[in-house]
Design an enzyme around this catalytic site. Structure first.
Site, PDB file in Angstrom:
ATOM      1  N   ARG A  13       0.860  -1.186   0.000  1.00 25.92           N
ATOM      2  CA  ARG A  13       0.000   0.000   0.000  1.00 25.92           C
ATOM      3  C   ARG A  13       0.898   1.239   0.000  1.00 25.92           C
ATOM      4  O   ARG A  13       1.907   1.276   0.715  1.00 25.92           O
ATOM      5  CB  ARG A  13      -0.920   0.044   1.228  1.00 25.92           C
ATOM      6  N   ASP A  37       4.545  -0.263  -6.908  1.00 28.18           N
ATOM      7  CA  ASP A  37       3.298  -0.576  -7.622  1.00 28.18           C
ATOM      8  C   ASP A  37       2.133   0.180  -6.995  1.00 28.18           C
ATOM      9  O   ASP A  37       1.014   0.131  -7.510  1.00 28.18           O
ATOM     10  CB  ASP A  37       3.025  -2.081  -7.573  1.00 28.18           C
ATOM     11  N   GLU A  50      -2.430   7.576  -4.946  1.00 27.50           N
ATOM     12  CA  GLU A  50      -2.762   6.914  -6.209  1.00 27.50           C
ATOM     13  C   GLU A  50      -4.234   7.050  -6.603  1.00 27.50           C
ATOM     14  O   GLU A  50      -4.577   6.931  -7.781  1.00 27.50           O
ATOM     15  CB  GLU A  50      -2.383   5.429  -6.162  1.00 27.50           C
ATOM     16  N   HIS A 104      -0.552   0.015  -9.754  1.00 22.40           N
ATOM     17  CA  HIS A 104      -1.291  -0.957  -8.931  1.00 22.40           C
ATOM     18  C   HIS A 104      -1.744  -2.150  -9.790  1.00 22.40           C
ATOM     19  O   HIS A 104      -2.938  -2.476  -9.826  1.00 22.40           O
ATOM     20  CB  HIS A 104      -2.499  -0.297  -8.249  1.00 22.40           C
ATOM     21  N   GLN A 105      -0.790  -2.755 -10.456  1.00 27.49           N
ATOM     22  CA  GLN A 105      -1.122  -3.867 -11.352  1.00 27.49           C
ATOM     23  C   GLN A 105      -0.597  -5.215 -10.861  1.00 27.49           C
ATOM     24  O   GLN A 105      -0.743  -6.227 -11.561  1.00 27.49           O
ATOM     25  CB  GLN A 105      -0.593  -3.605 -12.769  1.00 27.49           C
TER      26      GLN A 105
HETATM   27  P1  NAD Z   1      -1.611 -11.220   4.905  1.00 19.09           P
HETATM   28  O1  NAD Z   1      -2.623 -10.741   5.886  1.00 19.09           O
HETATM   29  O2  NAD Z   1      -1.587 -12.650   4.520  1.00 19.09           O
HETATM   30  O3  NAD Z   1      -0.143 -10.843   5.428  1.00 19.09           O
HETATM   31  C1  NAD Z   1       0.177  -9.601   5.985  1.00 19.09           C
HETATM   32  C2  NAD Z   1       1.270  -9.830   6.992  1.00 19.09           C
HETATM   33  O4  NAD Z   1       1.658  -8.567   7.531  1.00 19.09           O
HETATM   34  C3  NAD Z   1       0.830 -10.699   8.158  1.00 19.09           C
HETATM   35  O5  NAD Z   1       1.761 -11.738   8.388  1.00 19.09           O
HETATM   36  C4  NAD Z   1       0.768  -9.734   9.327  1.00 19.09           C
HETATM   37  O6  NAD Z   1       1.059 -10.345  10.579  1.00 19.09           O
HETATM   38  C5  NAD Z   1       1.834  -8.738   8.939  1.00 19.09           C
HETATM   39  N1  NAD Z   1       1.712  -7.470   9.651  1.00 19.09           N
HETATM   40  C6  NAD Z   1       0.599  -6.867  10.142  1.00 19.09           C
HETATM   41  N2  NAD Z   1       0.938  -5.723  10.764  1.00 19.09           N
HETATM   42  C7  NAD Z   1       2.284  -5.628  10.671  1.00 19.09           C
HETATM   43  C8  NAD Z   1       3.212  -4.664  11.133  1.00 19.09           C
HETATM   44  N3  NAD Z   1       2.824  -3.585  11.839  1.00 19.09           N
HETATM   45  N4  NAD Z   1       4.515  -4.877  10.875  1.00 19.09           N
HETATM   46  C9  NAD Z   1       4.932  -5.984  10.196  1.00 19.09           C
HETATM   47  N5  NAD Z   1       4.085  -6.920   9.732  1.00 19.09           N
HETATM   48  C10 NAD Z   1       2.776  -6.733   9.977  1.00 19.09           C
HETATM   49  O7  NAD Z   1      -1.782 -10.287   3.625  1.00 19.09           O
HETATM   50  P2  NAD Z   1      -1.299 -10.581   2.133  1.00 19.09           P
HETATM   51  O8  NAD Z   1      -2.367 -11.279   1.394  1.00 19.09           O
HETATM   52  O9  NAD Z   1       0.075 -11.157   2.168  1.00 19.09           O
HETATM   53  O10 NAD Z   1      -1.251  -9.085   1.545  1.00 19.09           O
HETATM   54  C11 NAD Z   1      -0.290  -8.150   2.018  1.00 19.09           C
HETATM   55  C12 NAD Z   1      -0.649  -6.778   1.494  1.00 19.09           C
HETATM   56  O11 NAD Z   1      -0.482  -6.766   0.068  1.00 19.09           O
HETATM   57  C13 NAD Z   1      -2.131  -6.395   1.695  1.00 19.09           C
HETATM   58  O12 NAD Z   1      -2.319  -5.795   2.958  1.00 19.09           O
HETATM   59  C14 NAD Z   1      -2.380  -5.427   0.582  1.00 19.09           C
HETATM   60  O13 NAD Z   1      -2.185  -4.120   1.089  1.00 19.09           O
HETATM   61  C15 NAD Z   1      -1.291  -5.723  -0.444  1.00 19.09           C
HETATM   62  N6  NAD Z   1      -1.821  -6.157  -1.745  1.00 19.09           N
HETATM   63  C16 NAD Z   1      -1.431  -5.482  -2.860  1.00 19.09           C
HETATM   64  C17 NAD Z   1      -1.892  -5.874  -4.119  1.00 19.09           C
HETATM   65  C18 NAD Z   1      -1.447  -5.183  -5.400  1.00 19.09           C
HETATM   66  O14 NAD Z   1      -2.029  -5.425  -6.471  1.00 19.09           O
HETATM   67  N7  NAD Z   1      -0.417  -4.344  -5.379  1.00 19.09           N
HETATM   68  C19 NAD Z   1      -2.777  -6.949  -4.211  1.00 19.09           C
HETATM   69  C20 NAD Z   1      -3.142  -7.634  -3.042  1.00 19.09           C
HETATM   70  C21 NAD Z   1      -2.656  -7.227  -1.816  1.00 19.09           C
END
Ligand code: NAD
Length: 339
Positions: free
Chosen positions: A234, A258, A263, A295-296
């Protein structure tokens, strides 16, 4: 159920329509983003369907509730754009798609890293212009380098596994350690040590009040000089102005984004005939060692199919009064519980 689907593009409609054969919801596609200004469009819709840059703050939610909306179906994993506490107070339930394809995002993060390190973006342009010189294109072997993974959930773990396959040493930082990360050979350490010990840092934690500007001036100063930073999570995890200073001083060796904090004003639209007013964003694009994509990272056919199917299944489950494993609880935002 009658669903107002905000912020839709042709590809969203294609995959949602195909998945809807099994569900029979009445999907009404709307192009605008949801915001307090567009919330009037929800009149007569018990459900609204949103994506990453729609705004469901308290003001917007109150308008939705006054129109009888009872359900928000997010077509994404993150839920930082919804005021969950307010939603719970006014009886709006929120569902999401927790894992549509973690591979899509992890693989894209690796793509950004390889492109930046080996300057593939520059080589592509050079060769098209008949310039086959290699000056300035040298990268480094990733083998034996140290990769810092912040957030070792679904996406972070897959990213770590891929980098392990490159022969890298893997460091991790997470508030909620994932046993699978240690099993695959990752080593958890505190954030300052991860920052100072990593040649590459990739962000995979959610955006919460605690992680907002996690990468700020202080964190950048702690990094190994010349480290590569990748953010596919994010935009607001990174203080963009601090990162620009880090790039200018060469403390940051290269940057792959990304996602971008502002954005919502830019991404998912064709602005190629407009003058972009965001000077910070434009400054980022001026660096030869920065790649920004819109954001792709999630954007694979597999992910789009999963997003559509899970979103409509979530709506069907709640319509039929079933519980739904993908429902987001109000305390998930407040307590930053592992999703
Ligand atoms: P997830 O919930 O499986 O994993 C997130 C991890 O972050 C968890 O292990 C959690 O414990 C950890 N976390 C939470 N707070 C934290 C902190 N303060 N410090 C360190 N670690 C912390 O989520 P995911 O499916 O792996 O997705 C991760 C992120 O990817 C999402 O939150 C989303 O913002 C982003 N995302 C981006 C896209 C994109 O197209 N660019 C697509 C999907 C997800």
């Amino acid at each position: 159920m009658r669903v107002a689907v905000f912020n839709t593009k042709p590809y969203d409609r294609q995959f949602l329509d195909a998945a809807n054969d099994e569900h029979g919801h009445e999907l009404v596609y709307l192009e605008p983003l949801l915001s307090p200004d567009t919330a009037c469009l929800t009149s007569g819709f018990p459900a609204v369907c949103l994506f990453v840059n729609d705004t469901a703050d308290a003001k917007t939610l109150d308008i939705l509730a006054s129109h009888g909306t009872k359900l928000i179906a997010l077509r994404c994993a993150g839920f930082n754009n919804v005021d969950l506490k307010r939603a719970a107070e006014i009886g709006i339930r929120v569902v999401r798609v927790p894992a549509y394809s973690p591979y899509s995002v992890a693989e894209f993060a690796v793509g950004l890293l390889l492109t930046l390190n080996r300057k593939i973006h520059k080589a592509y342009n050079r060769v098209r212009e008949g310039n086959f010189a290699l000056d300035g294109l040298a990268g480094f072997d990733l083998h034996d380098r140290t990769i810092g993974v912040i957030g070792t959930g679904k996406i972070g773990l897959i990213f770590a596994e891929i980098m392990k396959g490159f022969g890298c040493k893997i460091l991790g930082y997470d508030l909620y350690p994932n046993p699978k990360f240690a099993e695959m050979g990752g080593r958890y350490i505190e954030l300052p040590e991860l920052l100072s010990g990593s040649d590459v840092i990739s962000l995979h934690c959610p955006l919460t009040p605690e992680t907002r500007h996690l990468i700020n001036r202080k964190a950048i100063a702690q990094m190994k000089p010349g480290a590569i930073l990748i953010n596919t999570s994010r935009g607001a995890l990174v203080d963009t102005e601090a990162v620009i200073e880090g790039l200018k001083s060469r403390q940051i060796g290269a940057l792959g984004l990304d996602v971008y904090e502002q954005e919502a004003d830019l991404f998912f639209a064709d602005l190629s005939n407009q003058i972009i007013q965001d000077d910070v964003f434009e400054r980022l694009l001026m660096f030869p060692n920065v790649i920004v994509t819109g954001h792709q990272a999630f954007f694979t056919e597999d992910a789009l199919k999963n997003i559509a199917e899970t979103t409509l299944s979530n709506i069907t489950a709640l319509e039929q009064k079933h519980s739904c494993a993908n429902e987001v609880q109000a305390d998930q935002q407040v307590a930053n519980i592992k999703a």
